[in-house]
Design an enzyme around this catalytic site. Structure first.
Site, PDB file in Angstrom:
ATOM      1  N   ASP A   1      -4.813 -10.750  -0.748  1.00 41.34           N
ATOM      2  CA  ASP A   1      -3.490 -11.355  -0.601  1.00 41.34           C
ATOM      3  C   ASP A   1      -2.639 -11.160  -1.854  1.00 41.34           C
ATOM      4  O   ASP A   1      -3.103 -11.426  -2.970  1.00 41.34           O
ATOM      5  CB  ASP A   1      -3.618 -12.851  -0.281  1.00 41.34           C
ATOM      6  N   HIS A   2      -1.406 -10.701  -1.646  1.00 40.25           N
ATOM      7  CA  HIS A   2      -0.458 -10.417  -2.733  1.00 40.25           C
ATOM      8  C   HIS A   2      -0.990  -9.374  -3.720  1.00 40.25           C
ATOM      9  O   HIS A   2      -0.662  -9.402  -4.907  1.00 40.25           O
ATOM     10  CB  HIS A   2      -0.034 -11.701  -3.452  1.00 40.25           C
TER      11      HIS A   2
ATOM     12  N   HIS B   1       4.923  -0.041  -0.405  1.00 38.96           N
ATOM     13  CA  HIS B   1       5.671  -0.926   0.496  1.00 38.96           C
ATOM     14  C   HIS B   1       4.689  -1.956   1.016  1.00 38.96           C
ATOM     15  O   HIS B   1       3.476  -1.770   0.930  1.00 38.96           O
ATOM     16  CB  HIS B   1       6.311  -0.143   1.648  1.00 38.96           C
TER      17      HIS B   1
ATOM     18  N   HIS C   1       0.830  -1.201   0.000  1.00 42.48           N
ATOM     19  CA  HIS C   1       0.000   0.000   0.000  1.00 42.48           C
ATOM     20  C   HIS C   1       0.863   1.249   0.000  1.00 42.48           C
ATOM     21  O   HIS C   1       2.087   1.201   0.133  1.00 42.48           O
ATOM     22  CB  HIS C   1      -0.997   0.005   1.173  1.00 42.48           C
TER      23      HIS C   1
ATOM     24  N   HIS D   1       3.202  -5.072   3.807  1.00 47.06           N
ATOM     25  CA  HIS D   1       3.036  -5.529   5.196  1.00 47.06           C
ATOM     26  C   HIS D   1       2.575  -6.976   5.191  1.00 47.06           C
ATOM     27  O   HIS D   1       1.866  -7.410   4.270  1.00 47.06           O
ATOM     28  CB  HIS D   1       1.981  -4.694   5.931  1.00 47.06           C
TER      29      HIS D   1
ATOM     30  N   CYS E   1       5.354   5.762   4.947  1.00 48.05           N
ATOM     31  CA  CYS E   1       4.186   5.088   4.353  1.00 48.05           C
ATOM     32  C   CYS E   1       3.685   5.804   3.113  1.00 48.05           C
ATOM     33  O   CYS E   1       2.831   5.300   2.401  1.00 48.05           O
ATOM     34  CB  CYS E   1       3.070   4.957   5.387  1.00 48.05           C
TER      35      CYS E   1
ATOM     36  N   GLU F   1      -0.970  -4.693  11.588  1.00 46.83           N
ATOM     37  CA  GLU F   1      -0.180  -4.262  10.430  1.00 46.83           C
ATOM     38  C   GLU F   1       1.290  -4.624  10.646  1.00 46.83           C
ATOM     39  O   GLU F   1       2.018  -4.911   9.699  1.00 46.83           O
ATOM     40  CB  GLU F   1      -0.330  -2.757  10.207  1.00 46.83           C
TER      41      GLU F   1
HETATM   42 NI    NI Z   1       2.427   0.864   5.602  1.00 45.75          NI
END
Ligand code: NI
Length: 136
Positions: free
Chosen positions: A80-81, A40, A15, A42, A34, A125
């Site tokens: 996911d992914h 990036h 995100h 998580h 962020c 997160e």
């Molecule tokens: Ni983040």
């Protein structure tokens, strides 16, 4: 007797936190790393908790297989992914903070369950940072 049944799940996603109506400077000031324009990732850990009466016949509040399948369809298959900003329609116009992701997950799962059941979403997160939403 109202009992809470919980199921854990996991997804990886990328995100970026930013508002397009803010300047680059303000986005960096508020969202820091962020706001990286290259995104990036998580490793999100999810706990979905369902609270309700124990069914006198089955002894269950909910068949955990049912909950598992709903989480798979609504969260794992959808997130996911994925790049949340780019690939997940709910975040086209919504900043994908942990808070907003938890609300989106709640809004996807709650309607799939018996309306007598209360739902609480806990979303990690990072191992130390997590948010909780229960629809209030
Ligand atoms: Ni983040």
């Amino acid at each position: 007797m109202r009992v809470t049944v919980s199921r854990k799940a996991h997804f990886n996603a990328a995100h970026r936190l930013y508002r397009k109506d803010w300047s680059d400077e303000k986005n960096t000031l508020i969202f820091g790393k962020c706001n990286n324009p290259n995104f990036h990732g998580h490793n999100y850990e999810l706990i979905v908790s369902v609270t309700g009466e124990i069914d006198t016949e089955t002894g269950y509040v909910i068949d955990i297989k049912t909950l598992k399948d709903i989480i798979k369809t609504e969260v794992e298959d959808a997130f996911d992914h994925k790049n949340l900003n780019v690939e997940v329609p709910e975040f086209k116009e919504l900043n994908p903070t942990a808070e907003n992701i938890a609300v989106v997950i709640y809004n996807k799962i709650k309607p799939k369950l018996d309306s007598a059941l209360d739902v609480e979403i806990t979303l990690f997160e990072t191992p130390r940072n997590f948010v909780t939403y229960s629809g209030k």
